[in-house]
Design an enzyme around this catalytic site. Structure first.
Site, mmCIF file in Angstrom:
data_model
loop_
_atom_site.group_PDB
_atom_site.id
_atom_site.type_symbol
_atom_site.label_atom_id
_atom_site.label_comp_id
_atom_site.label_asym_id
_atom_site.label_seq_id
_atom_site.Cartn_x
_atom_site.Cartn_y
_atom_site.Cartn_z
ATOM 1 N N HIS A 91 0.837 -1.195 0.000
ATOM 2 C CA HIS A 91 0.000 0.000 0.000
ATOM 3 C C HIS A 91 0.867 1.239 0.000
ATOM 4 O O HIS A 91 1.941 1.266 0.614
ATOM 5 C CB HIS A 91 -0.938 0.011 1.223
ATOM 6 N N ASP B 24 -7.925 -3.620 -1.316
ATOM 7 C CA ASP B 24 -8.388 -3.712 -2.705
ATOM 8 C C ASP B 24 -8.410 -5.168 -3.179
ATOM 9 O O ASP B 24 -9.285 -5.569 -3.947
ATOM 10 C CB ASP B 24 -7.477 -2.889 -3.626
#
Length: 429
Positions: A307, A364
Site C-alpha cells: 500500500h 483492494d
C-alpha cells in the site's frame, strides 16, 4: 523541543511556528514564507510532505497500521457499528444515540426519491459506458434538480443537503449497475435497513422476491465502513479543493468521483480482478506470476499487494479477509479466478520476499474478491468504493466549509521559455 523551525537561505533566517496535532504529529507552518522571504516558496510534487489542512476526522499511521475515525479504531467500528452509524460519526463528529440514528435513517428514506427525468439522462448512456463516468454525470446532474446553493452557516440546510445525497446516491449506484446488466430500475424498500436496501436495489430480480443474506449484508456493511474515509487522499483532496471555491456539495462530490476513477486510486480493486483474469488466461500458474513479480526486470506488477501509505499490514485488509472467507464459504462458489486469488494470497503470506518487504494483500485485493463473488461486474468495483467513501467526502467538505478554509491555489516553479519577441507567420521556420 523548540516550537519554531528556522529556514536559512542566502544569509537570511526565517522562523516558522511548529504545529502539533493530537497524535503528536508535527508540521512546520510555512504560510508566511512567500511574503516574509519576498518570493521564496517550497515545492513538493504530489504533496507527499505537505499538509493541506488541519482536520479532526480521520487519523492514519501507515508505519504502525493504524486507522481511526473520530478517535474510534477501524477494528472496533467494523465489529460493533453499522455503516449508517459510521456515516453519522464521520459527518457530525459523534456516534448517534438510538433516537438520532432512527431519525437520521427516517430522514434519508424521505429523500430517496429520484426525479423521473433523471431516468432520461441515465437512458442516454450506452450500456458500454463506464459506470464511474455514468455515476459522476448523474451526481452532477442532481444539481439541476436541486439548484439552490447550501447556506453552510445554517445547520438545517446543511443537514438537509447531507441527508438528500445520502438518500439519492445509493439509488444512482444501483441504477448504474442495473443499466449495465440490462435490468429494470428499482427504488428499494423503506422497510429495509440502509445497506440491506442498497443490496436489494442492486440485485433484486423482477420475477423474484428479495431474500436477505445476513453474511452478504455484513460483508457489504464492513466494506463500506472500511472505505468510508482515508485522510487526505487524491479524491478527498479533490472534494476539498473544489469545495474551497464554494462550489456546492454535489458538484464537489462529482469531482471526487472523477478523481477516484483512476487506477492508482479507486480503480485499484478493478485492476486486481483484471490481473487475475490475465493470469487465468495464461494458464493460472500463480507461482509463475509470483516469480515475475519478484523479477525487477519484468514489467509485470502484482496488483492488490502492499500500500502507498501503509508500510505494514493494511488494518482494513485484516478485517475484510475474514468477511471474504465467510462469503466464499457461504456461497460455495467454484470460480477459477477466485481460486487464483486464494493461491496468490497464500504465496504472498508465506514467501520471505513478500513477508520481509511487508507486501501483504491489501483491502483492494479482498474487496475485489467479495464483489466478484457477489456478482458485481468488475467495472462497478470503483462505484462501490465511491458508495463507501461518500460519508467521508461529505464530512471533509463540511469541515472545510465550516472552518472557512481559503480557496486552494498551489504555486509552481516556472521552467518554460523566457520573454521572447513575437514572430510573424511568414518569419517562422
Amino acid at each position: 523541543m523548540s516550537d519554531k523551525a528556522i529556514l536559512e537561505y542566502n544569509g537570511e533566517k526565517y522562523e516558522f511556528p511548529v504545529i502539533k496535532g493530537t497524535e503528536e504529529e508535527l508540521a512546520i507552518d510555512i504560510k508566511s514564507l512567500r511574503s516574509a522571504s519576498k518570493g521564496l516558496i517550497t515545492i513538493d510534487p504530489g504533496y507527499k510532505n505537505t499538509g493541506s489542512c488541519e482536520s479532526a476526522i480521520t487519523f492514519l499511521d501507515g508505519e504502525k497500521g493504524i486507522l481511526r475515525y473520530r478517535g474510534y479504531s477501524i477494528e472496533e467500528l467494523a465489529e460493533k457499528a453499522d455503516f449508517l452509524e459510521v456515516a453519522y460519526l464521520l459527518i457530525f463528529g459523534e456516534l448517534p444515540n438510538s433516537e438520532q440514528l432512527k431519525n437520521f435513517h427516517e430522514d434519508i428514506k424521505e429523500e430517496s426519491h429520484i426525479d423521473e427525468e433523471m431516468k432520461k439522462i441515465l437512458h442516454g448512456f450506452p450500456k458500454s459506458a463506464h459506470p464511474m463516468g455514468v455515476l459522476s454525470s448523474l451526481t452532477s446532474a442532481l444539481i439541476a434538480f436541486n439548484p439552490s446553493s447550501v447556506n453552510v452557516t445554517s445547520e438545517k440546510e446543511m443537514y438537509h443537503a447531507i441527508v438528500r445525497i445520502l438518500a439519492k446516491f445509493p439509488v444512482l449506484v444501483a441504477w448504474t449497475m442495473r443499466k449495465k446488466k440490462g435490468l429494470p430500475l428499482d427504488y428499494g424498500d423503506d422497510a429495509l435497513g440502509y445497506v440491506e436496501n442498497i443490496h436489494k436495489m442492486m440485485f433484486k430480480k423482477p420475477t423474484q422476491d428479495y431474500v436477505k443474506n445476513p453474511i452478504i449484508i455484513d460483508a457489504l456493511d464492513k466494506l463500506l465502513i472500511l472505505h468510508a474515509d482515508h485522510e487526505q487522499n487524491c479524491s478527498t483532496s479533490t472534494v476539498r479543493i473544489v469545495g474551497s471555491s464554494h462550489a456546492g456539495l454535489f458538484a464537489s462530490l462529482s469531482a471526487g468521483i472523477s478523481a477516484l476513477w483512476g487506477p492508482l486510486h479507486g480503480g485499484a480493486n478493478q485492476a486486481v480482478l483484471e490481473m487475475l483474469e490475465a493470469i487465468e488466461a495464461d494458464g493460472g500458474d500463480t507461482k509463475k506470476y509470483m516469480a515475475k513479480a519478484k523479477d525487477k526486470s519484468d514489467p509485470f506488477r502484482l496488483m492488490g499487494f502492499g500500500h502507498r501509505v501503509y508500510k505494514n499490514f493494511d488494518p482494513r485488509a485484516k478485517i475484510i479477509k475474514v468477511a471474504a472467507d465467510e462469503v466464499l464459504a457461504d456461497l460455495g462458489i467454484n470460480d477459477p479466478i477466485l481460486e487464483i486469488a486464494k493461491g496468490l494470497e497464500k504465496e504472498a503470506l508465506e514467501d520471505p520476499y513478500f513477508v520481509d518487504r511487508k507486501l501483504y494483500p491489501n483491502v483492494d485485493f479482498y474487496s475485489g474478491i467479495i464483489y466478484r463473488a457477489l456478482g458485481i461486474p468488475t467495472e462497478m468495483f470503483t462505484v462501490m468504493f465511491a458508495l463507501g467513501r461518500l460519508p467521508g467526502w461529505i464530512a471533509q467538505w463540511r469541515e472545510m466549509r465550516l472552518n472557512g478554509e481559503p480557496i486552494g491555489r498551489p504555486r509552481q516553479i516556472y521552467t518554460g521559455e523566457n520573454l521572447r519577441p513575437f514572430k510573424k507567420l511568414d518569419d517562422r521556420k
